[in-house]
Scaffold this motif. Sequence first.
Motif, PDB file in Angstrom:
ATOM      1  N   TRP A 107       3.342   2.869 -10.247  1.00 24.72           N
ATOM      2  CA  TRP A 107       2.889   1.660 -10.944  1.00 24.72           C
ATOM      3  C   TRP A 107       2.305   2.015 -12.307  1.00 24.72           C
ATOM      4  O   TRP A 107       2.611   1.369 -13.315  1.00 24.72           O
ATOM      5  N   ALA A 108       1.457   3.039 -12.329  1.00 24.92           N
ATOM      6  CA  ALA A 108       0.786   3.407 -13.575  1.00 24.92           C
ATOM      7  C   ALA A 108       1.795   3.864 -14.630  1.00 24.92           C
ATOM      8  O   ALA A 108       1.676   3.510 -15.807  1.00 24.92           O
ATOM      9  N   ASP A 109       2.789   4.629 -14.216  1.00 23.07           N
ATOM     10  CA  ASP A 109       3.810   5.101 -15.153  1.00 23.07           C
ATOM     11  C   ASP A 109       4.580   3.921 -15.747  1.00 23.07           C
ATOM     12  O   ASP A 109       4.823   3.866 -16.964  1.00 23.07           O
ATOM     13  N   ALA A 110       4.981   2.986 -14.883  1.00 23.11           N
ATOM     14  CA  ALA A 110       5.756   1.830 -15.349  1.00 23.11           C
ATOM     15  C   ALA A 110       4.922   0.944 -16.268  1.00 23.11           C
ATOM     16  O   ALA A 110       5.400   0.444 -17.289  1.00 23.11           O
ATOM     17  N   ALA A 111       3.663   0.727 -15.898  1.00 19.04           N
ATOM     18  CA  ALA A 111       2.777  -0.126 -16.698  1.00 19.04           C
ATOM     19  C   ALA A 111       2.473   0.515 -18.046  1.00 19.04           C
ATOM     20  O   ALA A 111       2.470  -0.172 -19.083  1.00 19.04           O
ATOM     21  N   LYS A 112       2.223   1.819 -18.041  1.00 15.37           N
ATOM     22  CA  LYS A 112       1.946   2.521 -19.296  1.00 15.37           C
ATOM     23  C   LYS A 112       3.152   2.458 -20.225  1.00 15.37           C
ATOM     24  O   LYS A 112       3.010   2.216 -21.434  1.00 15.37           O
ATOM     25  N   GLY A 113       4.337   2.641 -19.673  1.00 13.60           N
ATOM     26  CA  GLY A 113       5.545   2.555 -20.483  1.00 13.60           C
ATOM     27  C   GLY A 113       5.715   1.202 -21.134  1.00 13.60           C
ATOM     28  O   GLY A 113       6.200   1.092 -22.271  1.00 13.60           O
ATOM     29  N   ALA A 114       5.283   0.162 -20.429  1.00 14.04           N
ATOM     30  CA  ALA A 114       5.420  -1.204 -20.936  1.00 14.04           C
ATOM     31  C   ALA A 114       4.334  -1.563 -21.944  1.00 14.04           C
ATOM     32  O   ALA A 114       4.317  -2.688 -22.456  1.00 14.04           O
ATOM     33  N   GLY A 115       3.422  -0.645 -22.206  1.00 10.75           N
ATOM     34  CA  GLY A 115       2.391  -0.878 -23.201  1.00 10.75           C
ATOM     35  C   GLY A 115       1.081  -1.393 -22.650  1.00 10.75           C
ATOM     36  O   GLY A 115       0.152  -1.681 -23.411  1.00 10.75           O
ATOM     37  N   MET A 116       0.980  -1.498 -21.333  1.00  7.52           N
ATOM     38  CA  MET A 116      -0.269  -1.970 -20.743  1.00  7.52           C
ATOM     39  C   MET A 116      -1.346  -0.899 -20.892  1.00  7.52           C
ATOM     40  O   MET A 116      -1.069   0.292 -20.781  1.00  7.52           O
ATOM     41  N   LYS A 117      -2.586  -1.354 -21.123  1.00  2.00           N
ATOM     42  CA  LYS A 117      -3.669  -0.422 -21.427  1.00  2.00           C
ATOM     43  C   LYS A 117      -4.826  -0.506 -20.434  1.00  2.00           C
ATOM     44  O   LYS A 117      -5.712   0.333 -20.466  1.00  2.00           O
ATOM     45  N   TYR A 118      -4.857  -1.547 -19.618  1.00  2.00           N
ATOM     46  CA  TYR A 118      -5.932  -1.659 -18.621  1.00  2.00           C
ATOM     47  C   TYR A 118      -5.380  -2.340 -17.383  1.00  2.00           C
ATOM     48  O   TYR A 118      -4.314  -2.959 -17.404  1.00  2.00           O
ATOM     49  N   VAL A 119      -6.087  -2.162 -16.263  1.00  2.00           N
ATOM     50  CA  VAL A 119      -5.645  -2.715 -14.990  1.00  2.00           C
ATOM     51  C   VAL A 119      -6.813  -3.432 -14.337  1.00  2.00           C
ATOM     52  O   VAL A 119      -7.972  -2.994 -14.450  1.00  2.00           O
TER      53      VAL A 119
END
Length: 468
Positions: free
Chosen positions: A103-115
Amino acid sequence: MVLSLTAGAAFPQAHNVSSGYQKPTDPQVIENLEQWQDMKFGLFMHWGTYSQWGIVESWSLCPEDEGWTQRKPEHGATYNEYVKNYENLQKTFNPTAFNPEKWADAAKGAGMKYVVFTTKHHDGFAMFDTKESDYKITSPKSPFSTHPKADVTKAIFSSFRNNGFKIGAYFSKPDWHTEYYWWPYFPPKDRNVNYDPEKYPERWEKYKQFTFNQINELTSNYGKVDILWLDGGWVRPFKTIDPSVEWQRTIKVEQDIDMDRIGTMARKNQPGIIVVDRTVPGNWENYVTPEQAIPEHPLDIPWESCITMGDSFSYVPNDNYKPTKKIVETLVQIISRGGNYLLNIAPGPNGDFDQAAYDRLAELSAWMDINSSAVFATRAVAPYHEGAYYYTKSKDAKVLNVFHLSEGEQYQAPATFEFTVPAGFIPKQVRVLGYKGKVKWNKKGDKIQVQKPKGSLNYATVIQLDTK
């Protein structure tokens, strides 16, 4: 502050944006908020035992006659039978595909910075190892409790923190499982506490301590936590009720859980933590949170729209995921009005996202690889939005970003882009992100015309102006 909202959908837990925002005075909180406003894009995850039934999170336990609270007959013929079967979902919840690094890898790739992760929703089921209740994923009653990552909150926070994310803990102030909130002596009437706390102060005091203890656990035992995101705004001091808001008119009794005590404890455990006591104006609503909607006009206070990627906050089989073009457009609209975009993806009962969610994140990643400089660490700038064009600026105001959006399923760029240059910006260089060649442009008065370079772009065009 009265806001008009551009709604994405109508949802049961939809919240108004409270008035009377109070700017924090703690320097560490101010710094944390500034960093958070730079981040722009976050991941929200609603996940719990309810994912096994593919139903709206928690709300079917609530005895209100609304569309979102309807119970499916196959899950119980009576209310009490339904509640028993719902609570027994704990005994079958076994998300063996759980892999937070994925999840973290996919979210980081998409430009997300916080969860922001739902450590506990209104149903009271703890997705962390609380000592206050056995109704939790780490209980021996739950088959997943033997898994090395049974404390999913710890695993999620660790994986995302290792990828540079700010960490947000969603926590529901109401808890429909504990006897201190829904006392079994009385049947629950609605979403609110089912007894009068002023008539039974000792019971309410136990609930206050229960809540305090769980939040203390989350802010003590789970590494650095940057945001405490508190939901369930009906648990609030009676004096803060806004009678113009329909759902707040249903609050008939005092439900003050002493946020000063809770917030002070959280700040002691986590200096600088942002506290989001949703819809309750005062010291502990450090940013406001329109839900499934975008304010129609810019706000001069910190804010975040939480919006689902599918139709539901919780997992629904074969959910209708928004096209990537729509997600990009929503991001552009939000940041042009000064906000953050908290995009919800719901894990399924197996512990993973649907493939469609990963597909959207991968497509976002390709767009962000080109256009991220116009998104992050930017601020709103007048005129914010004119026709198909949306504006942001760098924090030092040396760069102006102009986004062009188009109607329809596929993005269509005009042969010539024409837009207003905000007052005070004198362009000295113009580029279209994604193109390496020289861009043809000219300025007439306060208008700029930019000739579309050859080639095609997905979802939106970003024109970037270096200014004097």
